[in-house]
Scaffold this motif. Structure first.
Motif, mmCIF file in Angstrom:
data_model
loop_
_atom_site.group_PDB
_atom_site.id
_atom_site.type_symbol
_atom_site.label_atom_id
_atom_site.label_comp_id
_atom_site.label_asym_id
_atom_site.label_seq_id
_atom_site.Cartn_x
_atom_site.Cartn_y
_atom_site.Cartn_z
ATOM 1 N N LYS A 147 0.831 -1.205 0.000
ATOM 2 C CA LYS A 147 0.000 0.000 0.000
ATOM 3 C C LYS A 147 0.865 1.254 0.000
ATOM 4 C CE LYS A 147 -4.267 1.342 0.051
ATOM 5 N NZ LYS A 147 -5.115 1.080 -1.092
ATOM 6 N N LEU A 148 1.961 1.255 0.764
ATOM 7 C CA LEU A 148 2.871 2.399 0.773
ATOM 8 C C LEU A 148 3.487 2.621 -0.600
ATOM 9 C CD1 LEU A 148 4.737 1.973 4.190
ATOM 10 C CD2 LEU A 148 3.211 3.834 3.536
ATOM 11 N N GLU A 149 3.827 1.536 -1.288
ATOM 12 C CA GLU A 149 4.392 1.634 -2.636
ATOM 13 C C GLU A 149 3.363 2.207 -3.610
ATOM 14 O OE1 GLU A 149 7.253 1.681 -5.375
ATOM 15 O OE2 GLU A 149 7.570 1.054 -3.309
ATOM 16 N N GLU A 150 2.093 1.784 -3.456
ATOM 17 C CA GLU A 150 1.022 2.292 -4.321
ATOM 18 C C GLU A 150 0.825 3.788 -4.125
ATOM 19 O OE1 GLU A 150 -2.797 0.444 -3.840
ATOM 20 O OE2 GLU A 150 -1.950 -1.556 -4.075
ATOM 21 N N LEU A 151 0.861 4.213 -2.860
ATOM 22 C CA LEU A 151 0.540 5.603 -2.538
ATOM 23 C C LEU A 151 1.732 6.546 -2.647
ATOM 24 C CD1 LEU A 151 -1.756 4.948 0.548
ATOM 25 C CD2 LEU A 151 -2.445 5.507 -1.785
ATOM 26 N N SER A 152 2.915 6.009 -2.874
ATOM 27 C CA SER A 152 4.087 6.888 -2.987
ATOM 28 C C SER A 152 3.997 7.684 -4.278
ATOM 29 C CB SER A 152 5.373 6.073 -2.941
ATOM 30 O OG SER A 152 5.488 5.278 -4.085
ATOM 31 N N PRO A 153 4.462 8.927 -4.251
ATOM 32 C CA PRO A 153 4.371 9.756 -5.462
ATOM 33 C C PRO A 153 5.250 9.197 -6.568
ATOM 34 C CG PRO A 153 5.505 10.924 -3.686
ATOM 35 C CD PRO A 153 5.031 9.632 -3.132
ATOM 36 N N LYS A 154 4.628 8.983 -7.730
ATOM 37 C CA LYS A 154 5.354 8.439 -8.878
ATOM 38 C C LYS A 154 5.818 9.588 -9.762
ATOM 39 C CE LYS A 154 3.148 3.954 -9.094
ATOM 40 N NZ LYS A 154 2.498 3.884 -7.843
ATOM 41 N N GLY A 155 6.913 9.383 -10.392
ATOM 42 C CA GLY A 155 7.402 10.386 -11.321
ATOM 43 C C GLY A 155 8.202 11.485 -10.648
ATOM 44 N N LEU A 156 8.330 11.474 -9.338
ATOM 45 C CA LEU A 156 9.061 12.524 -8.650
ATOM 46 C C LEU A 156 10.547 12.455 -8.994
ATOM 47 C CD1 LEU A 156 8.683 14.824 -6.634
ATOM 48 C CD2 LEU A 156 9.183 13.213 -4.806
ATOM 49 N N LYS A 157 11.096 11.250 -8.968
ATOM 50 C CA LYS A 157 12.510 11.080 -9.306
ATOM 51 C C LYS A 157 12.759 11.357 -10.785
ATOM 52 C CE LYS A 157 13.306 7.775 -5.641
ATOM 53 N NZ LYS A 157 13.538 6.397 -5.282
ATOM 54 N N GLU A 158 11.828 10.913 -11.633
ATOM 55 C CA GLU A 158 11.974 11.150 -13.069
ATOM 56 C C GLU A 158 11.934 12.637 -13.372
ATOM 57 O OE1 GLU A 158 8.801 8.936 -14.793
ATOM 58 O OE2 GLU A 158 9.560 7.037 -14.038
ATOM 59 N N LYS A 159 11.106 13.384 -12.660
ATOM 60 C CA LYS A 159 10.964 14.815 -12.872
ATOM 61 C C LYS A 159 12.271 15.525 -12.506
ATOM 62 C CE LYS A 159 8.211 18.800 -11.535
ATOM 63 N NZ LYS A 159 7.214 19.322 -10.635
ATOM 64 N N GLU A 160 12.879 15.099 -11.393
ATOM 65 C CA GLU A 160 14.132 15.720 -10.968
ATOM 66 C C GLU A 160 15.233 15.480 -11.989
ATOM 67 O OE1 GLU A 160 14.973 14.099 -7.140
ATOM 68 O OE2 GLU A 160 13.416 15.247 -6.142
ATOM 69 N N LYS A 161 15.273 14.297 -12.579
ATOM 70 C CA LYS A 161 16.300 13.971 -13.558
ATOM 71 C C LYS A 161 16.088 14.734 -14.869
ATOM 72 C CE LYS A 161 17.198 9.312 -11.886
ATOM 73 N NZ LYS A 161 17.060 7.888 -12.177
ATOM 74 N N SER A 162 14.835 14.899 -15.265
ATOM 75 C CA SER A 162 14.555 15.476 -16.575
ATOM 76 C C SER A 162 14.634 16.999 -16.591
ATOM 77 C CB SER A 162 13.179 15.017 -17.061
ATOM 78 O OG SER A 162 12.180 15.591 -16.238
ATOM 79 N N GLU A 163 14.605 17.635 -15.436
ATOM 80 C CA GLU A 163 14.668 19.093 -15.409
ATOM 81 C C GLU A 163 16.014 19.562 -15.947
ATOM 82 O OE1 GLU A 163 13.912 20.712 -11.561
ATOM 83 O OE2 GLU A 163 11.838 20.101 -11.548
ATOM 84 N N ASP A 164 15.954 20.555 -16.819
ATOM 85 C CA ASP A 164 17.191 21.122 -17.349
ATOM 86 C C ASP A 164 17.824 22.000 -16.285
ATOM 87 O OD1 ASP A 164 16.885 19.909 -19.795
ATOM 88 O OD2 ASP A 164 15.680 21.570 -20.604
#
Length: 179
Positions: A147-164
């Motif tokens: 349940k914790l894995e389901e509710l964890s925010p997704k894309g947060l790490k990807e967003k940090e990597k993709s920011e210029d």
């Protein structure tokens, strides 16, 4: 709260020199202090008590396990406990325990109750965050973890990597390396 009598050390009748005391600590000991975070406890406390002419030295060593619930998954597990503590008991005009390693007893005292020191030694030996070993190595499977894995925010790490990165920061970083 009345003191636990089995933890009284009557030092007046003891000879000068070293003496050993061993205690087995279980859940009932903590119930006396109204501490209910432990499901179960199996701790051995060894005390080396040295009586000198003008003072007493106590070396506490605690080792064993306590059964506690994980802070993340609430699953019970065995937490190992190992710690030590040194206490010097001096004699003076009045009782004083302001310093954590020095206790001053009035001159007329003949015994010392060490239950509070054992309690504090064990409680302070516990880690601040209690994490089940199965979470650390990934072997624990639990509904709560899913349940914790389901509710964890997704894309947060990807967003940090993709920011210029702002080019002004790169110029500032060059200043650090150009010495």
């Amino acid at each position: 709260m009345k003191p636990l009598k089995e933890y009284d050390i009557q030092f007046v009748g003891l000879k000068l020199g070293k003496h050993h005391f061993d205690y087995q600590i279980d859940k009932k000991f903590f119930e006396h202090f109204e501490y209910d975070d432990f499901n179960d406890a199996h701790i051995k406390v060894n005390i080396l008590f040295e009586k000198k002419a003008t003072l007493l030295e106590l070396d506490f060593e605690a080792s064993g396990t306590v059964n506690v619930n994980c802070d993340t998954s609430n699953e019970p597990y065995e937490q190992t406990i190992e710690d030590d503590f040194n206490l010097v008991v001096k004699f003076g005009d009045e009782y004083n325990d302001e310093n954590e390693n020095i206790l001053i007893l009035p001159h007329g005292e003949f015994e010392l109750n060490i239950a509070q020191y054992i309690y504090e030694l064990i409680i302070l030996a516990m880690p601040i965050k209690r994490v089940h070993p199965g979470i650390k190595d990934g072997t624990l499977k639990s509904e709560i973890l899913k349940k914790l894995e389901e509710l964890s925010p997704k894309g947060l790490k990807e967003k940090e990597k993709s920011e210029d990165i702002d080019p002004r920061w790169n110029t500032l970083k060059k200043l650090l390396t150009d010495k």
